[in-house]
Design an enzyme around this catalytic site. Sequence first.
Site, PDB file in Angstrom:
ATOM      1  N   HIS A  45       0.811  -1.218   0.000  1.00 13.09           N
ATOM      2  CA  HIS A  45       0.000   0.000   0.000  1.00 13.09           C
ATOM      3  C   HIS A  45       0.842   1.266   0.000  1.00 13.09           C
ATOM      4  O   HIS A  45       0.301   2.369  -0.068  1.00 13.09           O
ATOM      5  CB  HIS A  45      -0.944   0.008   1.206  1.00 13.09           C
ATOM      6  N   GLU A 147      -4.790 -11.532   8.596  1.00 11.68           N
ATOM      7  CA  GLU A 147      -5.682 -10.371   8.519  1.00 11.68           C
ATOM      8  C   GLU A 147      -7.008 -10.741   7.855  1.00 11.68           C
ATOM      9  O   GLU A 147      -7.677  -9.896   7.287  1.00 11.68           O
ATOM     10  CB  GLU A 147      -4.999  -9.185   7.823  1.00 11.68           C
ATOM     11  N   ASP A 173      -7.404  -4.598   7.727  1.00 11.66           N
ATOM     12  CA  ASP A 173      -8.053  -5.705   7.030  1.00 11.66           C
ATOM     13  C   ASP A 173      -8.770  -6.633   8.010  1.00 11.66           C
ATOM     14  O   ASP A 173      -9.887  -7.091   7.745  1.00 11.66           O
ATOM     15  CB  ASP A 173      -7.012  -6.511   6.231  1.00 11.66           C
TER      16      ASP A 173
HETATM   17  C1  3PY Z   1      -3.777  -3.693   7.724  1.00  7.81           C
HETATM   18  O1  3PY Z   1      -4.037  -3.091   8.767  1.00  7.81           O
HETATM   19  O2  3PY Z   1      -4.585  -4.412   7.131  1.00  7.81           O
HETATM   20  C2  3PY Z   1      -2.447  -3.588   7.163  1.00  7.81           C
HETATM   21  O3  3PY Z   1      -2.128  -4.314   6.255  1.00  7.81           O
HETATM   22  C3  3PY Z   1      -1.527  -2.530   7.690  1.00  7.81           C
HETATM   23  O4  3PY Z   1      -0.899  -1.875   6.648  1.00  7.81           O
HETATM   24 MG    MG Z   2      -3.717  -5.336   5.355  1.00  2.00          MG
END
Ligand code: 3PY
Ligand code: MG
Length: 253
Positions: A45, A147, A173
Amino acid sequence: MTQTGGNTVAPRDLGTGLWVGSTDARVVRAAAGGGFDWACVDEQHGGAAGGRENTDLIAAVRAAGVPAFVRVAWNRPELIGRALDSGADGVVVPMVDSVEQARAAAAATRFAPRGTRSFGPIRSVDGVATPVPEQANADVLCLVMVETVRGLDAVDDIAAVDGVDGVFIGPFDLSLALGLDVAGLLADDGEDGPLRRVVRACRARGLVAGAYAGSPERVARLRAAGFTMIAAVDDLAMIARSAGEAAAAAKAR
Ligand code: 3PY
Ligand code: MG
């Protein structure tokens, strides 16, 4: 990383790091030198696209005297190999939600016979030291991101995969996947809450328990929950915040 057959062992503590979204090596050198314990170049990102650019950003982090990690754009061996060839000390691999995916990430970080990383020792012209395979296999860190709901459900098995050195949560996420906001995710202190489950899985094997924070309040909460590698702040957000504070202070005089 030493495994201890299921006994609880001291988790590896990597301290507090900088998340790198900038692609300017001078900015990265200045920010990484601010007292962080490590910095992670974000290919997913952030602005970094990989290749030559990452070599410069990683060198800038190293010049600041701290280890450099790369969060690759996806769990793909060519991205992991390229980040390590660029001089990274380890990789953070996003969206790992099964044992198979964790195995693939771990294999991509190690040379044969442990893994499938290709050996191309031709980067010394870029200032990247030629890796000694056995040593590089021992030193590299493979941190897999949990995540997703599937990832969270499989976290104990993911942490048990040989070559996985840590589990790193992405609260944005993960909270989205769980139908929460980030504050709600971090506030869940239950025995079977997401944070405890991840920390417990890491502690059981002496792994790094990592997390992205992005604010001092979240750092404190994650530290209290037992995380041992915390991305404190994003470099560009930090610059924007400092600029805002400086401008406001200047105008207030
Ligand atoms: C998230 O919080 O999903 C991340 O990947 C942090 O960059
Ligand atoms: Mg993420």
